[in-house]
Enzyme design. Structure first.
Site, short mmCIF file in Angstrom:
data_model
loop_
_atom_site.label_atom_id
_atom_site.label_comp_id
_atom_site.label_asym_id
_atom_site.label_seq_id
_atom_site.Cartn_x
_atom_site.Cartn_y
_atom_site.Cartn_z
N GLY A 58 0.85 -1.18 0.00
CA GLY A 58 0.00 0.00 0.00
C GLY A 58 0.89 1.23 0.00
O GLY A 58 1.82 1.35 0.82
N ASP A 245 -1.72 4.41 -6.39
CA ASP A 245 -0.31 4.32 -6.04
C ASP A 245 0.48 5.50 -6.58
O ASP A 245 1.51 5.87 -6.01
CB ASP A 245 0.28 3.02 -6.58
N LYS A 256 -3.80 -0.70 -8.74
CA LYS A 256 -3.63 -2.13 -8.94
C LYS A 256 -4.20 -2.58 -10.28
O LYS A 256 -5.24 -2.10 -10.73
CB LYS A 256 -4.30 -2.89 -7.80
#
Length: 352
Positions: A58, A245, A256
């Site tokens: 994460g 991200d 993702k």
């Protein structure tokens, strides 16, 4: 399998600083949901290994872990040479999430601004500050996202939220990003139900998001990734909430692998889709998402996803990108700690 219950996502943190030991304790996320196991990181090599092996994962949590890792490195050797070498070691662990570079750059500046004997303590304090800021940022994202969920609530029918991967408390220092609005809605008595996309091949949705939601008592249903478009087509999704991200200045969102497909299905079915983005995940050096480095992970993650018995012929070639980029035009908006905006309007919230 161990069963855990948490009254609030603020009660659970996947990282605990242990300044008296000069170490940090992390939840080994590769062991969830079967068992809740902690690992002590007492060297910079430990921190790099934990990030690389996805024991911590994460974007926000990776950044905080790296910050503490740099502080731990400076306890052993506060010289500028060791600072640079340790920063390079940590930066090389994961290429996609920009929080890693952001946190290391911030801590490096702090270290170089003080004498060598003060560097370890100064960077440790900076890591503490980054961790505290993350909790506050995520809580603010949750408040802004809660308003979106409230607008969709009709009578006693639950608001159906689709998630992908794990952008929860496990990916941060508290509340999560995409899950923060869900947790606050649940706590406020707004009925919510979460469709959890399993997120192959590492199954972060199936292993981690379901574990979190169960621990907090939030109703949820696990689905295979390929079912996302179908449940949207059948009117069973009110809103899609995902994390990020790295986000480019134009609002392109890297998240993702599989997020782009969900955005296409959401657009085709007129389902609003938002990315929950803490400001450290915005890369102000990138005008668009075309130059975001996409991590390609080991082929065994795919070959082993179906279990120990291989289902592919020996020698099968595998392409395993960990992330994809969703164009800003496919997203309804971006939720930040400063409010909600159109994906192309990030500068209106962050003008400086």
């Amino acid at each position: 399998m161990e069963i855990h219950r948490f009254a609030s996502p603020a009660e659970f943190a996947p990282l605990r600083a242990r300044p008296e030991q000069g170490a940090i304790d992390i939840v080994d996320q590769t062991r969830l949901p079967q068992s809740l196991v902690t690992r002590r990181l007492a060297t910079v090599l430990d921190a790099a290994d934990a990030i690389r092996s996805m024991q911590v994962r994460g974007a926000p949590l990776i950044g905080v872990t790296a910050a503490y890792g740099l502080a731990i490195a400076l306890r052993a050797d506060p010289t500028e040479y060791h600072l640079r070498a340790s920063r390079a070691l940590l930066l090389a662990t994961r290429p996609t999430a920009v929080n890693l570079r952001w946190a290391l750059d911030r801590c490096e500046r702090v270290a170089l601004a003080v004498p060598e004997p003060s560097r370890a303590a100064a960077v440790w304090n900076e890591a503490d500050a980054i961790a505290a800021e993350d909790v506050a940022i995520n809580r603010a994202i949750g408040e802004h996202g809660l308003r979106l969920i409230r607008e969709l609530a009709v009578g006693s029918r639950p608001v159906n939220v689709l998630t992908h991967c794990n952008a929860g408390a496990l990916a941060t220092l508290g509340y999560g990003t995409a899950t923060a609005p869900i947790y606050l809605a649940h706590a406020a008595g707004v009925a919510v139900h979460v469709w959890v996309s399993e997120t192959r091949p590492r199954l972060q949705g199936a292993r981690l998001t379901t574990w979190e939601l169960h621990a907090h008592g939030v109703p949820h249903t696990l689905i295979v990734d390929a079912a996302s478009a179908t449940i949207m087509q059948h009117g069973k999704v009110d809103i899609v909430l995902v994390g990020a991200d790295r986000v480019a200045v134009n609002g392109d969102v890297c998240n993702k692998i599989g997020t782009y497909e969900k955005a296409l299905a959401a657009r085709d079915n007129a389902v609003p889709m938002y990315a929950a983005v803490p400001s450290p995940s915005i890369d102000w050096t990138l005008p668009d998402g075309s130059r975001i480095p996409i991590e390609e992970r080991d082929r065994e993650e795919v070959l082993g996803a179906a279990g120990s018995d291989p289902s592919q012929p020996q020698g099968t070639v595998v392409f395993n990108p960990g992330f994809d980029v969703t164009p800003a035009r496919l997203l309804t908006g971006i939720i930040t700690e400063r409010g909600v905006c159109k994906p192309t309007a990030l500068r209106t919230l962050f003008p400086g």
